[in-house]
Scaffold this active site. Structure first.
Site, PDB file in Angstrom:
ATOM      1  N   VAL A 163      39.377 -27.550  20.148  1.00 61.77           N
ATOM      2  CA  VAL A 163      39.966 -27.230  18.847  1.00 61.77           C
ATOM      3  C   VAL A 163      39.614 -25.794  18.445  1.00 61.77           C
ATOM      4  O   VAL A 163      40.482 -25.002  18.078  1.00 61.77           O
ATOM      5  CB  VAL A 163      39.486 -28.221  17.778  1.00 61.77           C
ATOM      6  CG1 VAL A 163      40.032 -27.844  16.414  1.00 61.77           C
ATOM      7  CG2 VAL A 163      39.917 -29.636  18.146  1.00 61.77           C
ATOM      8  N   TYR A 164      38.337 -25.472  18.515  1.00 65.11           N
ATOM      9  CA  TYR A 164      37.879 -24.124  18.147  1.00 65.11           C
ATOM     10  C   TYR A 164      38.501 -23.066  19.053  1.00 65.11           C
ATOM     11  O   TYR A 164      39.029 -22.056  18.566  1.00 65.11           O
ATOM     12  CB  TYR A 164      36.353 -24.080  18.244  1.00 65.11           C
ATOM     13  CG  TYR A 164      35.740 -22.741  17.938  1.00 65.11           C
ATOM     14  CD1 TYR A 164      35.824 -22.189  16.673  1.00 65.11           C
ATOM     15  CD2 TYR A 164      35.059 -22.023  18.928  1.00 65.11           C
ATOM     16  CE1 TYR A 164      35.251 -20.968  16.383  1.00 65.11           C
ATOM     17  CE2 TYR A 164      34.470 -20.815  18.652  1.00 65.11           C
ATOM     18  CZ  TYR A 164      34.570 -20.279  17.379  1.00 65.11           C
ATOM     19  OH  TYR A 164      33.998 -19.068  17.105  1.00 65.11           O
ATOM     20  N   GLY A 165      38.473 -23.300  20.362  1.00 68.07           N
ATOM     21  CA  GLY A 165      39.036 -22.337  21.307  1.00 68.07           C
ATOM     22  C   GLY A 165      40.519 -22.112  21.078  1.00 68.07           C
ATOM     23  O   GLY A 165      41.008 -20.986  21.124  1.00 68.07           O
ATOM     24  N   SER A 167      42.171 -22.479  18.291  1.00 72.79           N
ATOM     25  CA  SER A 167      42.391 -21.742  17.041  1.00 72.79           C
ATOM     26  C   SER A 167      42.120 -20.255  17.219  1.00 72.79           C
ATOM     27  O   SER A 167      42.843 -19.401  16.682  1.00 72.79           O
ATOM     28  CB  SER A 167      41.519 -22.311  15.924  1.00 72.79           C
ATOM     29  OG  SER A 167      40.149 -21.966  16.079  1.00 72.79           O
ATOM     30  N   LYS A 168      41.093 -19.924  17.984  1.00 71.87           N
ATOM     31  CA  LYS A 168      40.773 -18.506  18.190  1.00 71.87           C
ATOM     32  C   LYS A 168      41.776 -17.834  19.136  1.00 71.87           C
ATOM     33  O   LYS A 168      42.065 -16.643  18.997  1.00 71.87           O
ATOM     34  CB  LYS A 168      39.346 -18.369  18.722  1.00 71.87           C
ATOM     35  CG  LYS A 168      38.290 -18.690  17.686  1.00 71.87           C
ATOM     36  CD  LYS A 168      38.361 -17.771  16.471  1.00 71.87           C
ATOM     37  CE  LYS A 168      37.206 -17.998  15.511  1.00 71.87           C
ATOM     38  NZ  LYS A 168      37.198 -17.065  14.367  1.00 71.87           N
TER      39      LYS A 168
END
Length: 245
Positions: A163-165, A167-168
């Site tokens: 999820v974090y990856g 988004s970035k």
């Protein structure tokens, strides 16, 4: 005096970035989702002899909050020289692509991508009044498609931060397009990875926050012949800082 606004600057890397810009003679506006925490950060900085600082309430996930922050900022300055989009979340657990909930994706993108776009769309009015406007979007090497898909990359295992990856990676693409759109202006816009840093975000594991902030400040202060539309991670590439998308 140059003016800078930093989102999520009441603690961690954002706070240290504010401190370093203050030490370089900037007036710094600390954006904080909870105003009380922003005011506390200002008090700490002033106790250290850094007085050109103010807190402004800002929730990047709320359009009304972004607009209110902008209106308050306009009462205090006619221009903004530096905007650092530092506010971000890791999405929480579970971290894997199949196990993470849709709500996790929505909430994380709302902060890490849509939040940046909200702030820039509104604040660009004051940035245009600066002779050398700078935007730094705080990213991560985990958002590099090239690195993240390479089994030989030391941090390959962090592919589990789906999820974090994701988004970035989306933030990185936004940075490319924004830089292209403003390519014939004085703007310099770059994505910068501060590195794996010892903060609340990482359960206080990693490198020193001072070094992370220096990496961000470096690209907030680049000259007019400096880069734009690039992705930098000096932790990943100490020689040039440039890393693949």
């Amino acid at each position: 005096m140059k003016k800078a606004f930093i989102t999520g600057a009441n603690k961690g890397i954002g706070f240290e970035t504010a401190k370093q810009l203050l030490e370089k003679g900037f007036y710094v506006f600390i954006g904080s989702r909870r105003l009380a925490k922003g005011i506390k950060a200002v008090e700490i900085l002033k106790s250290q002899g850094l007085h050109n600082v103010a807190a402004i309430q800002l929730d990047v996930t709320n359009q009304d909050s972004v607009q209110s922050a902008f209106e308050e900022l306009k009462e205090q300055t006619t221009k903004l020289d530096v905007l650092i989009n530092n506010a971000g979340i890791n999405g929480g657990s579970p971290y894997t692509a199949l196990d993470a909930s849709i709500e996790q994706y929505i909430n994380t993108f709302n902060t890490n991508v849509f939040g940046v776009a909200r702030v820039i769309k509104v604040f660009v009015e004051l940035l245009r009044n600066s002779p050398q406007p700078r935007i730094v979007n705080v990213s991560t090497s985990v958002g590099s498609l090239t690195l993240q898909s390479d089994p030989k990359w030391p941090a390959y295992e962090y592919a589990k931060l789906a999820v974090y990856g994701a988004s970035k990676a989306a933030l990185n693409m936004y940075t490319v397009h924004l830089a292209y759109e403003l390519r014939n202006t004085a703007f310099k816009i770059n994505a910068v990875c501060p590195g794996y840093t010892r903060t609340d975000f990482t359960d206080h594991k990693g490198g020193e926050v001072e070094e992370a902030a220096r990496r961000i400040v470096k690209y907030a202060l680049i000259k007019q012949n400096g880069p734009t539309g690039k992705f930098f991670s000096e932790e990943t590439n100490p020689e040039t800082g440039v890393v693949p998308w």
